[in-house]
Scaffold this active site. Sequence first.
Site, PDB file in Angstrom:
ATOM      1  N   ASP A  40       0.802  -1.219   0.000  1.00  0.00           N
ATOM      2  CA  ASP A  40       0.000   0.000   0.000  1.00  0.00           C
ATOM      3  C   ASP A  40       0.838   1.274   0.000  1.00  0.00           C
ATOM      4  O   ASP A  40       0.400   2.294  -0.530  1.00  0.00           O
ATOM      5  CB  ASP A  40      -0.951   0.003   1.193  1.00  0.00           C
ATOM      6  CG  ASP A  40      -2.088  -0.988   1.010  1.00  0.00           C
ATOM      7  OD1 ASP A  40      -2.397  -1.324  -0.141  1.00  0.00           O
ATOM      8  OD2 ASP A  40      -2.668  -1.436   2.019  1.00  0.00           O
ATOM      9  N   TYR A  77      -9.879  -0.926   2.800  1.00  0.00           N
ATOM     10  CA  TYR A  77      -9.379  -0.853   4.178  1.00  0.00           C
ATOM     11  C   TYR A  77      -9.070   0.587   4.584  1.00  0.00           C
ATOM     12  O   TYR A  77      -8.692   1.422   3.763  1.00  0.00           O
ATOM     13  CB  TYR A  77      -8.109  -1.693   4.346  1.00  0.00           C
ATOM     14  CG  TYR A  77      -8.388  -3.067   4.920  1.00  0.00           C
ATOM     15  CD1 TYR A  77      -8.690  -3.230   6.272  1.00  0.00           C
ATOM     16  CD2 TYR A  77      -8.356  -4.205   4.118  1.00  0.00           C
ATOM     17  CE1 TYR A  77      -8.952  -4.483   6.807  1.00  0.00           C
ATOM     18  CE2 TYR A  77      -8.616  -5.468   4.641  1.00  0.00           C
ATOM     19  CZ  TYR A  77      -8.915  -5.589   5.987  1.00  0.00           C
ATOM     20  OH  TYR A  77      -9.184  -6.827   6.513  1.00  0.00           O
TER      21      TYR A  77
END
Length: 639
Positions: free
Chosen positions: A301, A385
Amino acid sequence: MTITERPATTTAHPLDPMTAEEVNAVRAALEQAGLLGEHVRFTFVALEEPDKDSVLAHEPGQAVDRRFRAVLLDLATGVSHDTVVSATRSTVDSMRRLDPAVDGQPPIIDTEFELVEQIVNADERWTGALRRRGIDPATVRAAPLSAGVYDEPGERGRRIIRSLGFQQFHDADHPWAHPVDGLCAHIDLTRREVLRVVDHREFPVPQEPGNFDDPEVTGPPRTSLKPIEITQPEGPSFTVDGHRVRWENWDLRIGFNEREGLTLHQVSFHERPVLHRASIAEMVVPYADPSPVRFWQNYFDCGEYMFARYTNSLELGCDCLGEIHYFDTVVADDFGRPRTIRNGICMHEEDYGVLWKHTDVFTGSRETRRQRRLVISFFTTVGNYDYGFYWYFSLDGTIQLECKATGITFTSAYPEEGHKHASQVAPGLGAPFHQHLFCARLDVAVDGRHNAVEEVEAERVPVSDGNPHGNAFRAKRTRLRTEAEAARLADNAKARTWHIVNTESRNRYGDNVAYVLRPEGQPVMLADDAASVHARGTFATKHLWVTPYHPEQRYPAGDLVNQHPGGAGLPSWTRADRDVDGQDIVVWHTFGLTHFPRPEDWPVMPVDRAGFTLTPQGFFDRNPTLDVPPSSNGHCHPS
């Protein structure tokens, strides 16, 4: 509950975060150099931090040459350049054309995300597969997902993403509840074409809504919770000067960039240095489903998505409670224009229970002191998320980092015969097993720059003449002298910790002063050693790495993570097996969560936590909080 004013910064410090004016200056310099054009986009812009010697030598008011790294991508050709630009001098100091097969690809950007549905809906293989399932392609959201590196036909050297589909029944419907499983598109972003459609198996699309913001799903809100108010009538105990923060005995600087998010600099306690720099330098989320449409799922990420670009604007009363000081943050968009994220960083004090307490049977004394800590945090959303990163600084010299993972679990189908690699979270809806593995880069400076790491663990002592009753145990201490020796795993069965000692500074007992890294000791990467993600995310296979400080060694999986074949970063650097005993060192710590989702994680996941703690060990000669006064509310002592 109030918000304190943000004082203006009058003098630039070498570590001050990037400003909107500097983003504009970087874009202007690149344009003047002829490096921009109709199809060129900015995939990364951040402060090129000066090396440590330059930072430590800086004097207030001294002129600062503000230099920035900008990675450019030509969407039409796929050609990318890595540049360093001086916003102060309006010059391009360096430029290098990247070789995707060797260097990897620049991060994936918003402009490309927006192309995905257009690309897949123009491909008859994709739309035909949906129609065979009885699905209107116009109702399917195509998720743009990093591709990893696999031996797939025709992908080498191309800019690739993969896409899974999720059906959305109306504009307010969360599509994660309705995965169109068994179907995946492999996409060339430069040519804007689908290379391959994998149509492995038809699964029923789960129908139950997952709209956690819909009263028809949640039911009426409860009315039993009474208000909690957190007040500081005399204001907060911290002071802020630009991005420098002083609180009790702590002194530190706050930084921010779009790859790491919140960074901390020049952290000292009682005017003694502890950390030169601290950040979350990378994270990887490897998934466990080996199916033909999901085996490639692993997301870096930080390096692939520049996850701090998606930092949330925090809101008083929702994200933060109490007497709050906010810092705005600045990132660059795909066109190299500044975007200010209002209230991107939150800072406040909070009560943290009992600091110390004793009731003495001999003297009758009864004393209690309350613990308090300074909290500095930010939250970012990456796809499904949401991650919050909270740094805590306590009155006793303890530092903690806590990552709060929440949001929506990635979903799949859950067939009637069951699923070996996913949990059922709703009828026919699966949530694949996965890990969230973070890497903290800790440029340590415990009482100075001559540091080393000692592994300390509990060791049983066998029965002997010196231990006739077998009750003895001791602390086994091992100095980790080279990079190879310092690649370590945690072991909770032995209470294993790592002491970061200053080899030249001793306390009054003759011991090296230290800070202790206390790991949580959860599993590291569970993928097989032969897996592609193992090669690309080798940093996540150990809890501890130690390297000599090097200004260019900043990211544990390497500079360009997207589609990098692997081996970059920590495994490459540590092959030299350099000396780390009594040197200026960087400690890298992997920690995280292994997530076997549960029904209670759906349709939105309560916060799960992971982190680590740094505590002083012989850094002081006695408890440094003896001078903390009793609480002043009049209720501490019996009348």
